[in-house]
Design an enzyme around this catalytic site. Structure first.
Site, PDB file in Angstrom:
ATOM      1  N   ALA A  48     -17.344 -49.074  51.473  1.00 49.17           N
ATOM      2  CA  ALA A  48     -16.758 -48.179  50.480  1.00 49.17           C
ATOM      3  C   ALA A  48     -17.691 -46.985  50.319  1.00 49.17           C
ATOM      4  O   ALA A  48     -18.884 -47.072  50.634  1.00 49.17           O
ATOM      5  CB  ALA A  48     -16.611 -48.910  49.155  1.00 49.17           C
ATOM      6  N   GLY A  91     -16.720 -52.777  52.894  1.00 46.04           N
ATOM      7  CA  GLY A  91     -15.288 -52.493  53.056  1.00 46.04           C
ATOM      8  C   GLY A  91     -14.920 -52.269  54.517  1.00 46.04           C
ATOM      9  O   GLY A  91     -13.776 -52.505  54.912  1.00 46.04           O
ATOM     10  N   GLU A  94     -14.339 -55.619  55.794  1.00 43.91           N
ATOM     11  CA  GLU A  94     -13.073 -56.104  55.222  1.00 43.91           C
ATOM     12  C   GLU A  94     -11.883 -55.433  55.907  1.00 43.91           C
ATOM     13  O   GLU A  94     -10.838 -56.051  56.104  1.00 43.91           O
ATOM     14  CB  GLU A  94     -13.057 -55.844  53.716  1.00 43.91           C
ATOM     15  CG  GLU A  94     -14.071 -56.735  52.987  1.00 43.91           C
ATOM     16  CD  GLU A  94     -14.272 -56.320  51.540  1.00 43.91           C
ATOM     17  OE1 GLU A  94     -14.572 -55.134  51.304  1.00 43.91           O
ATOM     18  OE2 GLU A  94     -14.131 -57.175  50.654  1.00 43.91           O
ATOM     19  N   GLU A 114     -22.778 -55.957  49.708  1.00 44.20           N
ATOM     20  CA  GLU A 114     -22.462 -55.491  48.351  1.00 44.20           C
ATOM     21  C   GLU A 114     -23.439 -55.977  47.284  1.00 44.20           C
ATOM     22  O   GLU A 114     -23.717 -55.265  46.325  1.00 44.20           O
ATOM     23  CB  GLU A 114     -21.039 -55.911  47.951  1.00 44.20           C
ATOM     24  CG  GLU A 114     -19.943 -55.096  48.607  1.00 44.20           C
ATOM     25  CD  GLU A 114     -19.500 -55.638  49.958  1.00 44.20           C
ATOM     26  OE1 GLU A 114     -20.229 -56.466  50.544  1.00 44.20           O
ATOM     27  OE2 GLU A 114     -18.430 -55.219  50.425  1.00 44.20           O
TER      28      GLU A 114
HETATM   29  N1  COA Z   1     -21.086 -44.579  51.313  1.00 47.63           N
HETATM   30  C1  COA Z   1     -21.430 -43.278  51.284  1.00 47.63           C
HETATM   31  N2  COA Z   1     -22.292 -42.717  52.150  1.00 47.63           N
HETATM   32  C2  COA Z   1     -22.836 -43.529  53.070  1.00 47.63           C
HETATM   33  C3  COA Z   1     -22.534 -44.897  53.162  1.00 47.63           C
HETATM   34  C4  COA Z   1     -21.603 -45.430  52.223  1.00 47.63           C
HETATM   35  N3  COA Z   1     -21.222 -46.716  52.247  1.00 47.63           N
HETATM   36  N4  COA Z   1     -23.241 -45.448  54.179  1.00 47.63           N
HETATM   37  C5  COA Z   1     -23.955 -44.443  54.716  1.00 47.63           C
HETATM   38  N5  COA Z   1     -23.723 -43.284  54.052  1.00 47.63           N
HETATM   39  C6  COA Z   1     -24.300 -41.962  54.316  1.00 47.63           C
HETATM   40  C7  COA Z   1     -25.754 -41.922  53.904  1.00 47.63           C
HETATM   41  O1  COA Z   1     -25.866 -41.651  52.518  1.00 47.63           O
HETATM   42  C8  COA Z   1     -26.272 -40.811  54.761  1.00 47.63           C
HETATM   43  O2  COA Z   1     -25.897 -39.574  54.180  1.00 47.63           O
HETATM   44  P1  COA Z   1     -26.962 -38.353  54.093  1.00 47.63           P
HETATM   45  O3  COA Z   1     -27.235 -38.015  55.535  1.00 47.63           O
HETATM   46  O4  COA Z   1     -26.197 -37.305  53.368  1.00 47.63           O
HETATM   47  O5  COA Z   1     -28.143 -38.891  53.377  1.00 47.63           O
HETATM   48  C9  COA Z   1     -25.487 -40.972  56.050  1.00 47.63           C
HETATM   49  O6  COA Z   1     -24.335 -41.750  55.726  1.00 47.63           O
HETATM   50  C10 COA Z   1     -26.241 -41.699  57.142  1.00 47.63           C
HETATM   51  O7  COA Z   1     -26.741 -42.910  56.588  1.00 47.63           O
HETATM   52  P2  COA Z   1     -28.274 -43.349  56.656  1.00 47.63           P
HETATM   53  O8  COA Z   1     -28.504 -44.372  55.586  1.00 47.63           O
HETATM   54  O9  COA Z   1     -29.163 -42.155  56.662  1.00 47.63           O
HETATM   55  O10 COA Z   1     -28.299 -44.019  58.111  1.00 47.63           O
HETATM   56  P3  COA Z   1     -29.217 -45.208  58.606  1.00 47.63           P
HETATM   57  O11 COA Z   1     -28.944 -45.332  60.076  1.00 47.63           O
HETATM   58  O12 COA Z   1     -30.614 -45.067  58.138  1.00 47.63           O
HETATM   59  O13 COA Z   1     -28.628 -46.527  57.873  1.00 47.63           O
HETATM   60  C11 COA Z   1     -26.877 -48.004  57.087  1.00 47.63           C
HETATM   61  C12 COA Z   1     -27.303 -46.964  58.130  1.00 47.63           C
HETATM   62  C13 COA Z   1     -25.425 -48.342  57.360  1.00 47.63           C
HETATM   63  C14 COA Z   1     -27.732 -49.273  57.232  1.00 47.63           C
HETATM   64  C15 COA Z   1     -27.071 -47.439  55.655  1.00 47.63           C
HETATM   65  O14 COA Z   1     -26.445 -46.161  55.604  1.00 47.63           O
HETATM   66  C16 COA Z   1     -26.472 -48.290  54.583  1.00 47.63           C
HETATM   67  O15 COA Z   1     -27.070 -49.289  54.188  1.00 47.63           O
HETATM   68  N6  COA Z   1     -25.280 -47.916  54.060  1.00 47.63           N
HETATM   69  C17 COA Z   1     -24.646 -48.609  52.971  1.00 47.63           C
HETATM   70  C18 COA Z   1     -23.985 -49.874  53.452  1.00 47.63           C
HETATM   71  C19 COA Z   1     -23.372 -50.618  52.271  1.00 47.63           C
HETATM   72  O16 COA Z   1     -24.039 -51.062  51.367  1.00 47.63           O
HETATM   73  N7  COA Z   1     -22.022 -50.793  52.313  1.00 47.63           N
HETATM   74  C20 COA Z   1     -21.299 -51.478  51.279  1.00 47.63           C
HETATM   75  C21 COA Z   1     -20.734 -50.509  50.329  1.00 47.63           C
HETATM   76  S1  COA Z   1     -19.882 -51.306  48.988  1.00 47.63           S
END
Ligand code: COA
Length: 235
Positions: A48, A91, A94, A114
């Site tokens: 999400a 999500g 999911e 989450e």
């Molecule tokens: N929602 C909004 N933005 C997101 C996102 C999400 N779920 N997941 C990643 N992004 C954005 C980051 O904020 C970042 O934006 P920025 O460049 O403006 O800072 C961009 O995508 C790249 O992500 P980044 O974290 O820099 O990449 P990474 O390779 O270091 O890490 C992940 C990748 C997927 C491990 C990490 O982004 C992450 O943990 N995301 C959240 C996953 C999550 O908790 N999902 C469940 C949501 S309910």
């Protein structure tokens, strides 16, 4: 293809609304016999949109009628294949679980992180993941935030195959089959997943007779006896 690369295809309201209306549009076109849903090499979808969630109140989320969108995806008629590379989280996982089958490339990483945000999966993660992989793995993934590699997801029963770009081949194979039978078979498998064995068996029996009554069945059976390829019309 999900295409919101800057946010790793995070499922914003706008993205979900567009996705559902596009899937429904494709679903209405009877010439389309299989849909492949993919993301980028780096991410199928990273969950999400956390920024949107952080700005929303619980009642705003409730009023956004998100559940109906997920139900709309489950209610599609056309077989839906998820082609997963890279992050497939929250999500995103999911969403993949809502598809009929998942084909992963070796880079795929599945997770439900989450609880590290203080929330829980809300689009079927605790239910569909548990049914797909069993309690032991689901508890581990959901409570510890462990990511499953493509191979682990294959062993656990979450994905059907691990081969890059295989989703297109699977989709083509599905599209070549009898369209009426394919829909009925997909519904019957869903019954196995969602109801009791007895109800599922009853559904399967009725679905077989319905398939048998189709022009596709006549064509498929005749083509075999005439040693030619069937020409299914979806009737
Ligand atoms: N929602 C909004 N933005 C997101 C996102 C999400 N779920 N997941 C990643 N992004 C954005 C980051 O904020 C970042 O934006 P920025 O460049 O403006 O800072 C961009 O995508 C790249 O992500 P980044 O974290 O820099 O990449 P990474 O390779 O270091 O890490 C992940 C990748 C997927 C491990 C990490 O982004 C992450 O943990 N995301 C959240 C996953 C999550 O908790 N999902 C469940 C949501 S309910």
């Amino acid at each position: 293809m999900l295409n919101r690369p800057q946010q790793l295809n995070a499922l914003s309201e706008e993205l979900m609304a567009e996705l559902v209306s596009e899937l429904q549009r494709l679903d209405r076109d009877h010439a389309i016999r299989c849909i492949v849903l993919g993301g980028s090499e780096r991410a199928f979808a990273a969950g999400a949109d956390i920024g949107e969630l952080a700005r929303s109140s619980a009642i705003e989320l409730y009023y956004a009628r998100r559940v109906e969108r997920w139900d709309a995806i489950r209610n599609l008629w056309t077989p839906l294949v998820a082609a997963v590379s890279g992050y497939c989280l929250g999500g995103g996982c999911e969403l993949a679980l809502s598809c009929d089958l998942i084909i992963a490339s070796e880079t795929a990483r599945f997770g439900q992180p989450e609880t590290s945000l203080g929330i829980i999966p809300g689009a079927g993660g605790t239910q569909r993941l548990t049914r797909a992989v069993g309690k032991a793995t689901a508890m581990d993934v959901i409570l510890s935030g462990r990511l499953l590699s493509a191979e682990e997801a294959l062993d656990a029963g979450l994905v059907s195959r691990v081969v890059a770009r295989e989703a297109w081949r699977v989709a083509r194979d599905i599209a070549l089959k009898g369209p009426v039978a394919t829909r009925l078979a997909k519904e019957a498998v869903d019954r196995a997943y969602e109801s009791t064995l007895q109800l599922g068996l009853e559904y399967e029996r009725r679905a077989l007779y319905l398939a048998f009554a189709s022009e596709d069945a006549k064509e498929g059976l005749t083509a075999f006896t005439e040693k030619r390829k069937p020409d299914f019309k979806g009737h």
